[in-house]
Design an enzyme around this catalytic site. Structure first.
Site, PDB file in Angstrom:
ATOM      1  N   HIS A 130       3.426   6.104   3.726  1.00  0.00           N
ATOM      2  CA  HIS A 130       3.139   4.683   3.869  1.00  0.00           C
ATOM      3  C   HIS A 130       2.946   4.272   5.333  1.00  0.00           C
ATOM      4  O   HIS A 130       3.600   4.776   6.235  1.00  0.00           O
ATOM      5  CB  HIS A 130       4.249   3.847   3.231  1.00  0.00           C
ATOM      6  CG  HIS A 130       5.617   4.112   3.812  1.00  0.00           C
ATOM      7  ND1 HIS A 130       6.075   3.525   4.966  1.00  0.00           N
ATOM      8  CD2 HIS A 130       6.622   4.923   3.379  1.00  0.00           C
ATOM      9  CE1 HIS A 130       7.298   3.931   5.224  1.00  0.00           C
ATOM     10  NE2 HIS A 130       7.654   4.794   4.283  1.00  0.00           N
ATOM     11  N   ASP A 131       1.994   3.385   5.552  1.00  0.00           N
ATOM     12  CA  ASP A 131       1.740   2.762   6.853  1.00  0.00           C
ATOM     13  C   ASP A 131       1.228   3.728   7.919  1.00  0.00           C
ATOM     14  O   ASP A 131       1.247   3.406   9.108  1.00  0.00           O
ATOM     15  CB  ASP A 131       3.004   2.047   7.366  1.00  0.00           C
ATOM     16  CG  ASP A 131       3.538   1.034   6.377  1.00  0.00           C
ATOM     17  OD1 ASP A 131       2.919  -0.040   6.252  1.00  0.00           O
ATOM     18  OD2 ASP A 131       4.559   1.320   5.707  1.00  0.00           O
TER      19      ASP A 131
ATOM     20  N   GLY B 146       5.988   8.302   6.993  1.00  0.00           N
ATOM     21  CA  GLY B 146       5.588   6.914   7.181  1.00  0.00           C
ATOM     22  C   GLY B 146       5.495   6.489   8.626  1.00  0.00           C
ATOM     23  O   GLY B 146       6.211   6.973   9.500  1.00  0.00           O
TER      24      GLY B 146
END
Length: 264
Positions: free
Chosen positions: A119-120, A137
């Protein structure tokens, strides 16, 4: 161009020139651009936008929820993928972890089989992730960087432009622009061959080398070396390296490997 066994949400927007293979699942407000190819059994979900000419391989999963125990499914986040990327079999790319958060991939990248973007993550342009590269992430990856198979990257670090990373390496610190990295948080030197192939002039390479030697081979600690470097003028590319080193993540910067370590 859409196989009759594909399951496609009524919310999805698929360019008429895109191809969607057998048993693919496209769930939610997904947008797929012109000339994209979605292979059989791929799954693309949620607020995911895929740019023109991108290929998604068999069994890949794009836009799934983060592997974050604090994440709630009501979070409005997504994935943005640029143009002409090749994303091979069983790659996983997870959406952002906070409201408005995005996992972002630029253009012309090549993600080989089994690689993972958490994520991200922010990935630039023209980079290659070999098989089973695992990126946690919030990692930021630059442009024109190669990551060898099985390399793993801890969350919240930065990998610069024109880097080369040894396969099976393990990294929890930043890898600066133009560097070659190996083993556990070690630099072996500059990516000399890569810089030459990318068209860096002898003068550009010399300037980068001078700064690298000052920072990593002068015997100073990083703070002292950067203080000394600020007192000199540098070429454009060397100045970019200096700016990277002056703004490290909280994890810090990889250190130069000792000669006997590199020889091994």
């Amino acid at each position: 161009m859409v196989h009759p066994t594909a399951l496609i949400s009524t919310e999805a927007e698929i360019d008429p020139s895109a191809e969607v293979g057998a048993y693919a699942i496209i769930e939610g407000p997904v947008k797929i651009g012109a000339g994209c190819k979605i292979a059989p059994h791929a799954q693309i979900v949620g607020d995911t936008i895929i740019g023109d000419g991108t290929t998604i391989g068999r069994g890949a999963v794009v836009g799934e929820t983060p592997q974050d125990i604090g994440f709630t499914s009501a979070t409005k986040s997504g994935v943005r993928i640029g143009r002409n990327n090749v994303i091979r079999e069983h790659v996983t790319i997870h959406r952002g972890s906070k409201d408005g958060g995005l996992t972002e991939i630029g253009d012309n990248n090549f993600l080989m089989a089994g690689s993972h973007l958490g994520h991200d993550v922010k990935l630039g342009n023209r980079s290659i992730l070999a098989n089973a590269v695992l990126v946690a992430g919030h990692v930021h990856i630059g442009n024109n960087t190669f990551m060898g198979g099985g390399a793993v990257f801890h969350q919240f670090i930065r990998i610069g432009d024109f880097c080369v990373v040894q396969g099976n390496g393990s990294f929890s610190r930043d890898i600066p622009h133009y560097c070659s990295a190996l083993r556990v948080n070690r630099l072996s030197g500059l990516n000399v061959i890569g810089l030459r192939r990318q068209g860096f002039s002898p003068e550009d390479r010399a300037g980068i080398k001078d700064l690298f030697n000052l920072v990593f081979r002068s015997g100073h600690n990083l703070s002292q070396a950067l203080t000394a470097a600020r007192e000199q003028s540098w070429s454009e590319h060397a100045a970019r390296l200096l700016a990277f080193l002056e703004a490290p993540s909280k994890k810090g910067v990889c250190t130069l490997s000792l000669r006997h370590e590199a020889d091994e």
